[in-house]
Enzyme design. Structure first.
Site, PDB file in Angstrom:
ATOM      1  N   HIS A   1       0.649  -8.356 -22.149  1.00 43.94           N
ATOM      2  CA  HIS A   1      -0.219  -7.416 -22.868  1.00 43.94           C
ATOM      3  C   HIS A   1      -0.340  -7.723 -24.364  1.00 43.94           C
ATOM      4  O   HIS A   1      -1.430  -7.735 -24.919  1.00 43.94           O
ATOM      5  CB  HIS A   1       0.290  -5.980 -22.701  1.00 43.94           C
ATOM      6  CG  HIS A   1       0.592  -5.599 -21.282  1.00 43.94           C
ATOM      7  ND1 HIS A   1      -0.200  -5.995 -20.234  1.00 43.94           N
ATOM      8  CD2 HIS A   1       1.597  -4.871 -20.732  1.00 43.94           C
ATOM      9  CE1 HIS A   1       0.301  -5.509 -19.096  1.00 43.94           C
ATOM     10  NE2 HIS A   1       1.399  -4.831 -19.375  1.00 43.94           N
TER      11      HIS A   1
ATOM     12  N   ASP B   1      -4.091  -8.097 -15.881  1.00 43.72           N
ATOM     13  CA  ASP B   1      -3.343  -7.615 -17.031  1.00 43.72           C
ATOM     14  C   ASP B   1      -4.042  -6.306 -17.352  1.00 43.72           C
ATOM     15  O   ASP B   1      -5.158  -6.314 -17.893  1.00 43.72           O
ATOM     16  CB  ASP B   1      -3.448  -8.581 -18.211  1.00 43.72           C
ATOM     17  CG  ASP B   1      -2.620  -8.099 -19.395  1.00 43.72           C
ATOM     18  OD1 ASP B   1      -2.657  -6.876 -19.675  1.00 43.72           O
ATOM     19  OD2 ASP B   1      -1.945  -8.912 -20.037  1.00 43.72           O
ATOM     20  N   HIS B   2      -3.431  -5.191 -16.994  1.00 43.31           N
ATOM     21  CA  HIS B   2      -4.207  -3.944 -17.037  1.00 43.31           C
ATOM     22  C   HIS B   2      -4.623  -3.558 -18.460  1.00 43.31           C
ATOM     23  O   HIS B   2      -5.550  -2.787 -18.647  1.00 43.31           O
ATOM     24  CB  HIS B   2      -3.485  -2.798 -16.318  1.00 43.31           C
ATOM     25  CG  HIS B   2      -2.385  -2.153 -17.104  1.00 43.31           C
ATOM     26  ND1 HIS B   2      -1.157  -2.738 -17.259  1.00 43.31           N
ATOM     27  CD2 HIS B   2      -2.327  -0.987 -17.780  1.00 43.31           C
ATOM     28  CE1 HIS B   2      -0.397  -1.952 -18.003  1.00 43.31           C
ATOM     29  NE2 HIS B   2      -1.068  -0.871 -18.330  1.00 43.31           N
TER      30      HIS B   2
ATOM     31  N   LYS C   1      -0.476   4.189  -5.104  1.00 45.10           N
ATOM     32  CA  LYS C   1      -0.626   5.651  -5.146  1.00 45.10           C
ATOM     33  C   LYS C   1      -1.162   6.150  -6.480  1.00 45.10           C
ATOM     34  O   LYS C   1      -2.058   6.973  -6.540  1.00 45.10           O
ATOM     35  CB  LYS C   1       0.737   6.297  -4.937  1.00 45.10           C
ATOM     36  CG  LYS C   1       0.999   6.592  -3.494  1.00 45.10           C
ATOM     37  CD  LYS C   1       2.269   7.401  -3.353  1.00 45.10           C
ATOM     38  CE  LYS C   1       3.001   6.852  -2.159  1.00 45.10           C
ATOM     39  NZ  LYS C   1       4.397   6.653  -2.295  1.00 45.10           N
TER      40      LYS C   1
ATOM     41  N   ARG D   1       5.309  -2.807   4.879  1.00 49.52           N
ATOM     42  CA  ARG D   1       6.285  -2.999   5.937  1.00 49.52           C
ATOM     43  C   ARG D   1       6.463  -1.751   6.807  1.00 49.52           C
ATOM     44  O   ARG D   1       6.536  -1.825   8.017  1.00 49.52           O
ATOM     45  CB  ARG D   1       7.621  -3.395   5.316  1.00 49.52           C
ATOM     46  CG  ARG D   1       8.619  -3.905   6.338  1.00 49.52           C
ATOM     47  CD  ARG D   1       9.786  -4.512   5.663  1.00 49.52           C
ATOM     48  NE  ARG D   1      10.224  -3.648   4.560  1.00 49.52           N
ATOM     49  CZ  ARG D   1      11.168  -3.978   3.705  1.00 49.52           C
ATOM     50  NH1 ARG D   1      11.754  -5.139   3.786  1.00 49.52           N
ATOM     51  NH2 ARG D   1      11.529  -3.155   2.732  1.00 49.52           N
TER      52      ARG D   1
ATOM     53  N   ALA E   1       0.804  -1.226   0.000  1.00 49.93           N
ATOM     54  CA  ALA E   1       0.000   0.000   0.000  1.00 49.93           C
ATOM     55  C   ALA E   1       0.837   1.277   0.000  1.00 49.93           C
ATOM     56  O   ALA E   1       0.298   2.356  -0.195  1.00 49.93           O
ATOM     57  CB  ALA E   1      -0.932  -0.002   1.203  1.00 49.93           C
TER      58      ALA E   1
ATOM     59  N   ASP F   1       4.680  -7.662   8.655  1.00 49.45           N
ATOM     60  CA  ASP F   1       5.889  -8.445   8.447  1.00 49.45           C
ATOM     61  C   ASP F   1       5.445  -9.699   7.692  1.00 49.45           C
ATOM     62  O   ASP F   1       4.786 -10.567   8.262  1.00 49.45           O
ATOM     63  CB  ASP F   1       6.480  -8.780   9.826  1.00 49.45           C
ATOM     64  CG  ASP F   1       7.675  -9.709   9.718  1.00 49.45           C
ATOM     65  OD1 ASP F   1       7.967 -10.199   8.604  1.00 49.45           O
ATOM     66  OD2 ASP F   1       8.308  -9.969  10.758  1.00 49.45           O
ATOM     67  N   VAL F   2       5.797  -9.789   6.419  1.00 46.02           N
ATOM     68  CA  VAL F   2       5.245 -10.869   5.564  1.00 46.02           C
ATOM     69  C   VAL F   2       5.470 -12.274   6.077  1.00 46.02           C
ATOM     70  O   VAL F   2       4.723 -13.188   5.736  1.00 46.02           O
ATOM     71  CB  VAL F   2       5.794 -10.863   4.110  1.00 46.02           C
ATOM     72  CG1 VAL F   2       5.005  -9.937   3.242  1.00 46.02           C
ATOM     73  CG2 VAL F   2       7.258 -10.597   4.044  1.00 46.02           C
TER      74      VAL F   2
ATOM     75  N   LEU G   1       2.169   1.715  -7.434  1.00 46.69           N
ATOM     76  CA  LEU G   1       0.914   1.328  -8.077  1.00 46.69           C
ATOM     77  C   LEU G   1      -0.286   1.770  -7.235  1.00 46.69           C
ATOM     78  O   LEU G   1      -1.269   2.301  -7.750  1.00 46.69           O
ATOM     79  CB  LEU G   1       0.870  -0.185  -8.305  1.00 46.69           C
ATOM     80  CG  LEU G   1      -0.386  -0.625  -9.042  1.00 46.69           C
ATOM     81  CD1 LEU G   1      -0.216  -0.414 -10.543  1.00 46.69           C
ATOM     82  CD2 LEU G   1      -0.737  -2.061  -8.744  1.00 46.69           C
TER      83      LEU G   1
ATOM     84  N   GLU H   1       6.391   3.245 -26.284  1.00 47.46           N
ATOM     85  CA  GLU H   1       6.408   4.203 -25.175  1.00 47.46           C
ATOM     86  C   GLU H   1       7.545   5.179 -25.382  1.00 47.46           C
ATOM     87  O   GLU H   1       8.573   4.812 -25.947  1.00 47.46           O
ATOM     88  CB  GLU H   1       6.678   3.473 -23.862  1.00 47.46           C
ATOM     89  CG  GLU H   1       5.651   2.450 -23.494  1.00 47.46           C
ATOM     90  CD  GLU H   1       5.968   1.838 -22.138  1.00 47.46           C
ATOM     91  OE1 GLU H   1       5.764   2.530 -21.137  1.00 47.46           O
ATOM     92  OE2 GLU H   1       6.455   0.700 -22.090  1.00 47.46           O
TER      93      GLU H   1
ATOM     94  N   LYS I   1      10.628   0.748 -25.439  1.00 45.73           N
ATOM     95  CA  LYS I   1      10.751   1.939 -24.595  1.00 45.73           C
ATOM     96  C   LYS I   1      11.602   2.960 -25.340  1.00 45.73           C
ATOM     97  O   LYS I   1      12.379   2.612 -26.215  1.00 45.73           O
ATOM     98  CB  LYS I   1      11.401   1.578 -23.267  1.00 45.73           C
ATOM     99  CG  LYS I   1      10.523   0.661 -22.432  1.00 45.73           C
ATOM    100  CD  LYS I   1      10.690   0.918 -20.959  1.00 45.73           C
ATOM    101  CE  LYS I   1       9.812   0.016 -20.120  1.00 45.73           C
ATOM    102  NZ  LYS I   1       8.454   0.546 -19.887  1.00 45.73           N
TER     103      LYS I   1
HETATM  104  C1  BG6 Z   1       3.478  -2.355 -17.610  1.00 46.31           C
HETATM  105  C2  BG6 Z   1       4.953  -2.488 -17.809  1.00 46.31           C
HETATM  106  O1  BG6 Z   1       2.883  -3.612 -17.475  1.00 46.31           O
HETATM  107  O2  BG6 Z   1       2.924  -1.682 -18.719  1.00 46.31           O
HETATM  108  C3  BG6 Z   1       5.603  -1.143 -18.010  1.00 46.31           C
HETATM  109  O3  BG6 Z   1       5.536  -3.128 -16.685  1.00 46.31           O
HETATM  110  C4  BG6 Z   1       4.929  -0.391 -19.116  1.00 46.31           C
HETATM  111  O4  BG6 Z   1       6.990  -1.276 -18.290  1.00 46.31           O
HETATM  112  C5  BG6 Z   1       3.422  -0.380 -18.922  1.00 46.31           C
HETATM  113  O5  BG6 Z   1       5.422   0.935 -19.101  1.00 46.31           O
HETATM  114  C6  BG6 Z   1       2.727   0.219 -20.116  1.00 46.31           C
HETATM  115  O6  BG6 Z   1       1.390   0.435 -19.797  1.00 46.31           O
HETATM  116  P1  BG6 Z   1       0.536   1.543 -20.539  1.00 46.31           P
HETATM  117  O7  BG6 Z   1      -0.824   1.402 -19.946  1.00 46.31           O
HETATM  118  O8  BG6 Z   1       1.183   2.866 -20.251  1.00 46.31           O
HETATM  119  O9  BG6 Z   1       0.610   1.196 -21.991  1.00 46.31           O
END
Ligand code: BG6
Length: 489
Positions: free
Chosen positions: A239, A176-177, A19, A45, A13, A84-85, A17, A215, A339
């Site tokens: 992704h 997987d965002h 934040k 921690r 927390a 403490d994990v 991520l 990116e 990148k």
């Molecule tokens: C993450 C990677 O899963 O996805 C990062 O670990 C990457 O390295 C990021 O920058 C890219 O995500 P987004 O949503 O900005 O395309």
């Protein structure tokens, strides 16, 4: 009240991520009144008081979340546990906090364990959660787990076995965002709700499909992690292969989690496997060197913080995938990610085959192929590239773009990926999370490539300048097939 209720325990927390994404996303769900009975325990921690933690949550939503109203009410739902994990005692204390909040907010024993921290602790935490009875409440218990999910098939399998001792497969939500992104979720809708596309969605009419995620940022402060991962594990295993699965899968018989997943799994199973000595034919890697952007010199990867000055880690990957089934035989799926590229852009280009005969061949303009572009970010929308008559001429053509932009339709930005995924995990909808079978198949595919690359030093590194379009070899990969990367800006 059909709103989901949940006690969310966020392990990690105090991390980035939490934040940047998690607190602002929970805030938006609260602000939009999608949730009202909820509480969050921040677990990390560091030793912090509840007040200190709440004020860091407040900072986060003010900085990243455009918070306006009910901020104090919102943060009153947050508590902190200094953890403490490896200590059983610490889990028992957490259990006490959980039970108290459960009563206070009437959470019906519903619990989400969100692992957003160093992956080496994922297994231990899951086992301890179970051993100390944190999963023994009367509501649902779900484990939401961030990447990296393992480092290879073998390590992923080991991690999976550990978490499976405490949670059933249908209680595990692997994030997987990309699957939370509006336009990634739109792939299925575009394909399966338009008579215009689905009949053409095969090797008779499609020449190739290109998936790009570029990116402009470099490795930033994540050198330590990135050195063990590289672009292949960081982006391709998850992704990019997820997007390929959504583009390639057969129509599911219904829009249920199980049906969609099983079609995605079948698509991943059809990926043509490579032998280690064939990898060079299908995949190329890059690493950025120093470059200049807006008259500013950007350091090369090897000079970044926590990176080996002689690093063999790739910051760019391009590859050609073949899907051996009836629908896709002969259609290459090209993927690339890097990148420190010239633009931040994630998009999908579907290139249709040329029409059988070009009547306009003799005009000064040559015909452009039809392209369907799905813009995932930063712009969201679709663009269709057509050819039309050039006015004032008899038979000259010119390319034309039909553009639909989400901003134009909704007048607002679509919700953040994390907001949707968090809400899905509270509602118990696992459709946009990755099933173990998907994870296993994609690791097996990627392992062959990493085996090839880890055993050979890439002498050409660094092979592209920061701020450029990537290594030359990436263009050659497509040129060999008579194709080019479409640059979508
Ligand atoms: C993450 C990677 O899963 O996805 C990062 O670990 C990457 O390295 C990021 O920058 C890219 O995500 P987004 O949503 O900005 O395309």
């Amino acid at each position: 009240n059909n709103k989901p209720t949940a006690l969310i325990m966020i392990f990690g927390a105090t991390g980035d991520l939490a934040k940047r994404k998690l607190f602002p996303s929970i805030y938006r769900l609260f602000q939009k009144e999608k949730i009202n009975k909820f509480a969050v325990v921040g677990v990390a921690r560091r030793s912090l008081t509840n007040e200190e933690f709440q004020s860091s949550v407040k900072d986060s939503i003010l900085t990243f979340g455009h918070a306006e109203e009910k901020v104090d009410e919102f943060i009153s739902h947050f508590q902190y546990h200094s953890h403490d994990v490896s200590s059983s005692e610490s889990y028992l204390q957490l259990k006490g906090i959980a039970e108290e909040l459960d009563g206070q907010y009437q959470l019906e024993g519903n619990r989400i364990f969100y692992l957003a921290m160093a992956p080496e602790f994922f297994g231990t935490i899951a086992e301890q959660i179970k051993a100390q009875g944190l999963t023994e409440s009367k509501g649902y218990k779900r484990l939401v787990i961030e990447k990296p999910f393992g480092h290879s098939f073998e390590t992923a399998q080991k991690l999976n076995e550990q978490i499976r001792t405490a949670f059933a497969e249908d209680e595990i939500y692997r994030i997987d965002h990309y699957l939370g992104k509006e336009m990634v979720q739109n792939i299925e809708v575009i394909r399966f709700s338009n008579a215009l596309f689905e009949p053409l969605w095969n090797n008779r009419y499609i020449s190739n499909i290109q998936v790009t995620s570029s990116e402009t940022l470099g490795v930033e402060e994540r050198g330590r992690y990135y050195e063990t991962s590289g672009a292949l594990r960081d982006m391709v295993q998850n992704h990019l292969l997820q997007m390929v699965a959504l583009l390639a899968m057969e129509p599911p018989i219904a829009l249920t989690t199980e049906e969609i997943r099983s079609e995605k799994v079948r698509a991943l199973r059809s990926l043509r496997p490579m032998k280690v000595d064939e990898v060079d034919k299908y995949f190329i890697r890059g690493q950025y060197g120093e470059g200049t952007v807006d008259e500013k010199t950007l350091p090369g990867y090897r000079n970044e913080h926590n990176v080996n000055p002689d690093s063999n880690t790739e910051t760019y990957v391009a590859g050609k995938l073949l899907i051996d089934n009836f629908r896709w035989a002969g259609v290459p799926f090209y993927i690339r990610t890097g990148k420190r590229m010239d633009v931040k852009s994630t998009n999908i280009v579907v290139q249709f085959k040329d029409i059988p005969m070009n009547l306009y061949y003799k005009t000064e303009e040559t015909l452009n192929p039809n392209l369907l572009v799905i813009n995932i970010q930063p712009d969201e929308g679709i663009t269709l590239y057509l050819n039309v008559k050039k006015s004032g001429t008899t038979s000259n053509t010119k390319p034309m773009k039909l553009t639909v932009s989400n901003k134009g339709i909704e007048h607002i930005n679509s919700p953040e990926a994390y907001e949707k995924l968090l809400f899905d995990s509270m509602r118990g909808d696992a459709t946009n999370f990755t099933h173990w079978d998907e994870v296993a198949l994609s690791w097996k595919f990627v392992d062959t490539i990493s085996n090839a690359w880890e055993h050979t030093k890439e002498e050409s590194f660094p092979n592209y300048a920061a701020g450029s379009t990537g290594p030359l070899a990436s263009d050659e990969l497509l040129a060999d097939d008579g194709h080019i990367w479409w640059q979508i800006k």
